[in-house]
Design a protein around this motif. Sequence first.
Motif, PDB file in Angstrom:
ATOM      1  N   LEU A 181     -36.138  -4.141 -25.518  1.00  0.00           N
ATOM      2  CA  LEU A 181     -37.472  -4.467 -25.346  1.00  0.00           C
ATOM      3  C   LEU A 181     -37.784  -5.496 -24.493  1.00  0.00           C
ATOM      4  O   LEU A 181     -38.520  -5.426 -23.775  1.00  0.00           O
ATOM      5  CB  LEU A 181     -38.407  -3.490 -26.720  1.00  0.00           C
ATOM      6  N   LEU A 182     -37.875  -6.103 -25.719  1.00  0.00           N
ATOM      7  CA  LEU A 182     -38.374  -7.744 -25.782  1.00  0.00           C
ATOM      8  C   LEU A 182     -37.640  -8.692 -25.017  1.00  0.00           C
ATOM      9  O   LEU A 182     -38.467  -8.791 -23.690  1.00  0.00           O
ATOM     10  CB  LEU A 182     -38.136  -8.794 -26.757  1.00  0.00           C
ATOM     11  N   ALA A 183     -36.622  -7.941 -24.773  1.00  0.00           N
ATOM     12  CA  ALA A 183     -36.211  -8.717 -23.135  1.00  0.00           C
ATOM     13  C   ALA A 183     -36.453  -8.301 -21.233  1.00  0.00           C
ATOM     14  O   ALA A 183     -36.291  -9.179 -20.890  1.00  0.00           O
ATOM     15  CB  ALA A 183     -34.187  -8.914 -24.054  1.00  0.00           C
ATOM     16  N   TYR A 184     -37.010  -7.296 -22.068  1.00  0.00           N
ATOM     17  CA  TYR A 184     -37.418  -6.348 -20.569  1.00  0.00           C
ATOM     18  C   TYR A 184     -38.621  -6.936 -20.447  1.00  0.00           C
ATOM     19  O   TYR A 184     -38.666  -7.614 -19.357  1.00  0.00           O
ATOM     20  CB  TYR A 184     -37.707  -4.519 -20.750  1.00  0.00           C
ATOM     21  N   HIS A 185     -39.395  -7.447 -21.774  1.00  0.00           N
ATOM     22  CA  HIS A 185     -41.010  -8.236 -21.039  1.00  0.00           C
ATOM     23  C   HIS A 185     -41.056  -9.405 -20.856  1.00  0.00           C
ATOM     24  O   HIS A 185     -41.652 -10.115 -21.019  1.00  0.00           O
ATOM     25  CB  HIS A 185     -42.296  -7.781 -22.697  1.00  0.00           C
ATOM     26  N   LEU A 186     -39.357 -10.195 -21.603  1.00  0.00           N
ATOM     27  CA  LEU A 186     -39.567 -11.983 -21.226  1.00  0.00           C
ATOM     28  C   LEU A 186     -39.128 -11.693 -20.128  1.00  0.00           C
ATOM     29  O   LEU A 186     -38.512 -12.063 -19.182  1.00  0.00           O
ATOM     30  CB  LEU A 186     -38.706 -13.109 -22.405  1.00  0.00           C
TER      31      LEU A 186
END
Lengths: 184, 69
Positions: free
Chosen positions: B64-69
Amino acid sequence: MQDEPDRGLLQRFARGDRDAFEALFRQYEREVYRWILRIVREPTAAEDALVETFWRAYRGHARFDPARSFGAWMRRIATNTAIDQLNAARRSNWIPLDAIAVGRVPRSPLSTRRAPDDFELRDAIRRAFGALPPKLRVVATLALIEDVPHAEIADALGVPIGTVKSRLFRATRELRRELEIHDR
Amino acid sequence: MTDERLKELLRTTLPPSAGEELVRDVWPRLASRFEQPPGWSYLDLGLAAAVCVALGAYPEWLWLLAYHL
């Protein structure tokens, strides 16, 4: 307070122009330094607060309205910075009142008054004054020692005159309570 | 103790400032702040710590974090 700089310079500063900022710094550094020194009462601490004051002003350039007084805006930032510094000094138990030497008494009618010859009383005054919460101490310093009008103090603190009077009353009450036992 | 007596005691012990002048040019100190890289604020550190703790507890959130970065 000195004359206001021209509007163009203030507008450039408000847009973040560093040359305009330096020009304003050169124009106001002495005035702001003297104001801070009246509050913190120690030259090195006043220099530190001066740098911090102008840094805060630069960081807040976008909030400055060129239609308003730059001097008054700086004085308010300087006062808050000085209070923060007094708070920090209080937390670290460092109270720069020792730096206030008798030799710095200005040539005024006051300087011819007899100083309290009782060392204990003078020491009690310094300690009582240093123990005041910075917000009260600033008002007491400016009103009782520096004879700054209440309206000017209120403007520098960004509070109503009534708040200045109330803080002065509380400061006076605390000082009186501490000093009465020594002044008999 | 009267107000006048208190004021006199204060002013004789802690004299008014004599209008001392700034003796050093402090502009270089101020200018050096422009050169400093922006540091980490307490808010930045708090957020970083919160993300680390959250990822430790829920590793699947990494996507999820990687998607938003």
